[in-house]
Enzyme design. Structure first.
Site, PDB file in Angstrom:
ATOM      1  N   ASP A  86      61.151  51.505  71.515  1.00  0.00           N
ATOM      2  CA  ASP A  86      62.191  50.451  72.471  1.00  0.00           C
ATOM      3  C   ASP A  86      61.140  49.183  72.366  1.00  0.00           C
ATOM      4  O   ASP A  86      61.698  48.106  72.184  1.00  0.00           O
ATOM      5  CB  ASP A  86      62.114  50.564  73.836  1.00  0.00           C
ATOM      6  CG  ASP A  86      63.617  51.096  73.996  1.00  0.00           C
ATOM      7  OD1 ASP A  86      64.091  51.341  72.832  1.00  0.00           O
ATOM      8  OD2 ASP A  86      63.446  52.426  74.991  1.00  0.00           O
ATOM      9  N   CYS A  87      59.826  49.221  72.364  1.00  0.00           N
ATOM     10  CA  CYS A  87      59.025  48.398  72.335  1.00  0.00           C
ATOM     11  C   CYS A  87      58.803  47.761  71.098  1.00  0.00           C
ATOM     12  O   CYS A  87      57.735  46.841  70.839  1.00  0.00           O
ATOM     13  CB  CYS A  87      58.095  48.519  73.285  1.00  0.00           C
ATOM     14  SG  CYS A  87      58.353  48.340  75.049  1.00  0.00           S
TER      15      CYS A  87
END
Ligand code: GLC
Ligand code: GLC
Length: 807
Positions: free
Chosen positions: A483-484
């Site tokens: 997600d990052c």
């Protein structure tokens, strides 16, 4: 250092001191009513949705930590204490908390009096039961007061913490026959209420927090228990609570048990009053009547234990290695169940107010859950698929109550579609229920756009193909599994969400990881198409997979390992050419799971690089070297301090991919060693370093660049649970369901020289006895007859199949 020990026979973890490094918690409930409970009694309860139907109040981020819970207080001749130690922190003569499967038992003793609180949510009952047993262990009679306490949340947990101008005026209660009813907002649009009752005559009660505590006091200074006398207060606004006072007399050696019940009830909207302003209570009365006697309560508890016997019976191992056995037979499966139920909503790290159900998270949670309750997995698959868009992409999250996609977060996480294929494949392999593929499932929850589930899978498969970049690799979108890793975001404003900001559509940023997923998961789609007789589709899909693998080989290899991505400008991510973030874990695991590089030596080379650069005694870090500066072109990953979270933390979710990859290349010893590094039971002895519960996985353990290397954070709700169960049960022990039979293909360190797996699947039982020398490629004898290969064909329901495997 340890703060307790396992009791495998009872399926419990026994915490022997209140002074653990962090609250060590457990979950109550498996269906609709849930509670979180720490080893000292902290925590809260909710019905279905931790944000919108929060029953009791809890304070995150509070000092002291873990504030708010179900507190039982004893006033024994002026001496006030609690069996859970908190809130009074009065020294106890003995303390013990046992966290078991869906229940917790907290026992404390002081001055010849023992009090034991058993908390559980009965099967199919919307209530939490608190059975308090008190025993006089002295040789003189005892008479003392027992007080219950909990604090109501005004239903919406977020509003409860923010909207004081309204909320401090709306609290309402009723007290009838010793039962306390919480009815805030019932007079207007709510048709539900809570009740807290007890199966014994009460000497008094309180419902107003200031009366109970005394204004300005902490829970540890509560006025009523200290005075030994309830105030019989009726809350009007402010802070409604529920507390009962019981007067108890015990002869020497005598025990008495009381059952307190916290229930959630709904009434029909047009028939919700018993008299003007008085809640209709027949539901609550029926509920309390189910727990009128101690026998009834204990029967409900026995029912809960039987329920768990049933659940845990479909996969068991006996290896003589107790840590391995307890992870597989008890705690990893238990965590899979909890994670499946909660998704990422409510833990001591997730407030229950934030995230909905994740498309990718829930699809992966299925992997470790599907053998437990396949029917529920089926429902979940339909829910998830219903939030998919027609182009195969998906809402990244949806709300559990409405099952609608979450607009704030939207879509564009380009790994999402493929996880659905993996979840569905796991379900079909487990059950043989190919019919699910013909279910009509809406797109974007719009029934008029329904298509078969198989068509959904086709769109999932095609999504990465329809969205490739300059190197023929899948575009990453907002992010992939990580997600990052936000290659299109370019955020410079403090506080902006990396997941929703920006998303430039350059059509350049590509993910080697998604390509690896495509290679690993794509064949499931091929297999399903083939089994449905659609050879043309299967061939088309296989050709696309082959092409993708070729693209990875050509453009996704850095020389010693797989690249991670190409950024917005077409620059490589995860290459020896940059200073930081040279090698990332995810593509090494997934590309090899997809078979890339297995034949030409790249796979072994990549895994050697992982071992050299990413492995630590506490697990494998996500990347190396850690980023020391913020890179606007990489996004959130570089926002974390070195060694934490995605910036080179040990993300326990993806260690399994490397472990499975090691089994793909047949390196049993590496696989086994890596698994043990992060398995909580193996970390128990260093609990002072690890700090979180030694019975469940945490999302992250701080990596080697972190100040606090080895310290875990974010326990319980993590995809780590299902991936580790898949890894240990299906790849190390090597027993996994396939479409036509059970694959038996162990690959585990020679240390585990013999083991027996008992697997119940599709109604038949397989008893698989393995003699292991630490390699791969077992020879199998099925019911006395040697068979070629690793597949044990499925037998008729009811059959018992004996498999002897030699590695
Ligand atoms: C969190 C998210 C998960 C994501 C992972 C890596 O665990 O829930 O969806 O894949 O972080 O960023
Ligand atoms: C944060 C977390 C990450 C999580 C994401 C989505 O970025 O660091 O682990 O997946 O939020 O909620």
């Amino acid at each position: 250092m340890q703060f307790g020990h396992f009791d495998d026979e009872a399926r419990e973890y026994v915490i022997t001191t209140p002074h653990t490094p962090y609250p060590w918690i457990n979950y109550l409930g498996a269906q609709d009513f849930f509670g979180l409970v720490s080893h000292t009694g902290g925590g809260y309860s909710f019905y279905r949705d931790a944000k919108l139907r929060r029953l009791t109040r809890y304070r995150y981020n509070n000092v002291p930590v873990d504030d708010g819970g179900r507190y039982f207080s004893i006033n024994d001749g002026g001496d006030v204490w609690s069996p859970g130690y908190r809130p009074y922190k009065t020294e106890l003569d003995s303390f013990e908390t046992r966290h078991g499967m869906g229940y917790t038992r907290i026992t404390g003793a002081r001055n010849g009096l023992e009090a034991s609180v058993l908390l559980f949510v009965p099967v199919d009952v919307n209530a939490e039961v608190h059975r308090v047993e008190v025993t006089n262990t002295s040789d003189a009679p005892k008479s003392f007061s027992l007080f219950s306490f909990l604090e109501f949340n005004l239903w919406n947990a977020e509003d409860d913490q923010t909207n004081y101008q309204r909320n401090l005026s709306i609290g309402e209660v009723e007290v009838v026959d010793g039962a306390i009813y919480h009815k805030t907002e019932y007079r207007e649009r709510r048709d539900h209420y809570a009740v807290y009752g007890v199966n014994a005559p009460i000497a008094g009660f309180d419902t107003d927090r200031d009366t109970y505590l005394g204004f300005g006091n902490g829970f540890d200074e509560a006025a009523v228990p200290h005075a030994g006398k309830a105030g019989n207060s009726i809350a009007s606004g402010w802070y409604p609570i529920a507390s009962h006072q019981l007067e108890v007399e015990l002869a020497p050696g005598e025990s008495k048990a009381f059952t307190f019940v916290l229930g959630y009830l709904e009434n029909p909207r047009d028939d919700k009053w018993e008299a003007p302003g008085v809640i209709r209570k027949d539901g609550a009365r029926e509920l309390l009547a189910r727990f009128a006697t101690d026998e009834q309560t204990l029967e409900e508890f026995a029912r809960l234990n039987a329920y768990w016997d049933g659940l845990l019976g479909s996969y068991t191992v006996e290896s003589g290695h107790e840590k391995l056995d307890r992870m597989v037979n008890i705690w990893n499966q238990y965590q899979c169940m909890v994670t499946y139920n909660m998704s990422r909503s409510a833990s001591f790290f997730e407030t229950g107010m934030g995230r909905g159900m994740g498309f990718r998270d829930s699809s992966q949670d299925l992997l470790g859950f599907v053998h437990l309750v396949p029917e529920r997995a089926r429902e979940r698959i339909i829910d998830i698929a219903s939030t998919q868009f027609e182009d195969g992409s998906a809402y990244h999250q949806y709300q559990p109550l409405t099952k609608r996609g979450n607009h704030t977060l939207g879509s564009g996480f380009n790994d999402d579609p493929l996880w659905l294929i993996l979840g569905v494949a796991a379900y079909v392999k487990e059950t043989g229920d190919f019919a699910i593929l013909d279910e009509q499932v809406p797109f974007d929850n719009d029934e008029s756009k329904a298509e078969s589930l198989m068509e959904h899978l086709k769109r999932s498969f095609d999504h990465p193909l329809n969205n490739t970049g300059p190197h023929g690799l899948p575009l990453i979108g907002r992010a992939d599994w990580n997600d990052c890793l936000n290659l299109n975001c370019f955020s410079t404003e403090p506080g902006e969400s990396f997941q929703t900001t920006g998303n430039r559509t350059g059509g350049v940023a590509e993910s080697v990881f998604i390509a690896g997923m495509f290679a690993a998961i794509g064949p499931e789609y091929v297999a399903l198409a083939r089994r449905r007789g659609d050879d043309a589709e299967a061939d088309r899909a296989q050709a696309a997979i082959d092409e993708m693998k070729a693209a990875v080989t050509e453009h996704g290899w850095d020389g010693e390992w797989f690249l991670r991505a190409y950024d917005y400008f077409g620059n490589k991510v995860g290459t020896h050419e940059t200073q930081d973030g040279q090698i990332w874990i995810e593509p090494q695991g997934y590309c090899i799971m997809g078979g890339i590089g297995v034949e030409d030596g790249k796979a072994v080379k990549a895994l050697d690089s992982v071992r050299e650069r990413l492995n630590t005694p506490h697990g494998i870090v996500l990347l190396n070297p850690a980023y020391t500066e913020y890179h606007v072109e990489l996004g959130e990953v570089t926002s974390y301090p070195p060694g934490y979270k995605e910036n080179a933390g040990i993300f326990c979710h993806n260690n399994p991919w490397v472990i499975i990859a090691e089994t793909v290349v047949g390196r049993a010893e590496h696989a086994w060693e890596y698994w043990k590094q992060i398995a909580p039971a193996y970390r128990e002895e260093q609990s002072e370093v690890h700090r979180l519960e030694p019975y469940v996985y945490a999302q992250m353990i701080a990596g080697k660049d972190a100040v606090r290397h080895g310290e875990a954070k974010n326990s319980w709700l993590t995809g780590t649970a299902s991936w580790n169960f898949v890894t240990v049960s299906q790849y190390l022990l090597g027993v996994r369901p396939d479409y036509d039979g059970l694959v038996v293909d162990p690959c585990i360190g020679a240390e585990v020289s013999e083991f027996t797996v008992r697997r119940v699947v599709r109604g038949a039982t397989y008893v698989i006895t393995v003699t292991n020398s630490g390699g791969k490629g077992a020879s199998l004898v099925v019911d006395g007859t040697p068979v070629e290969g690793s597949l044990v064909p499925y037998a008729e329901p009811g059959a018992v199949v004996e498999v002897v495997a030699t590695v």
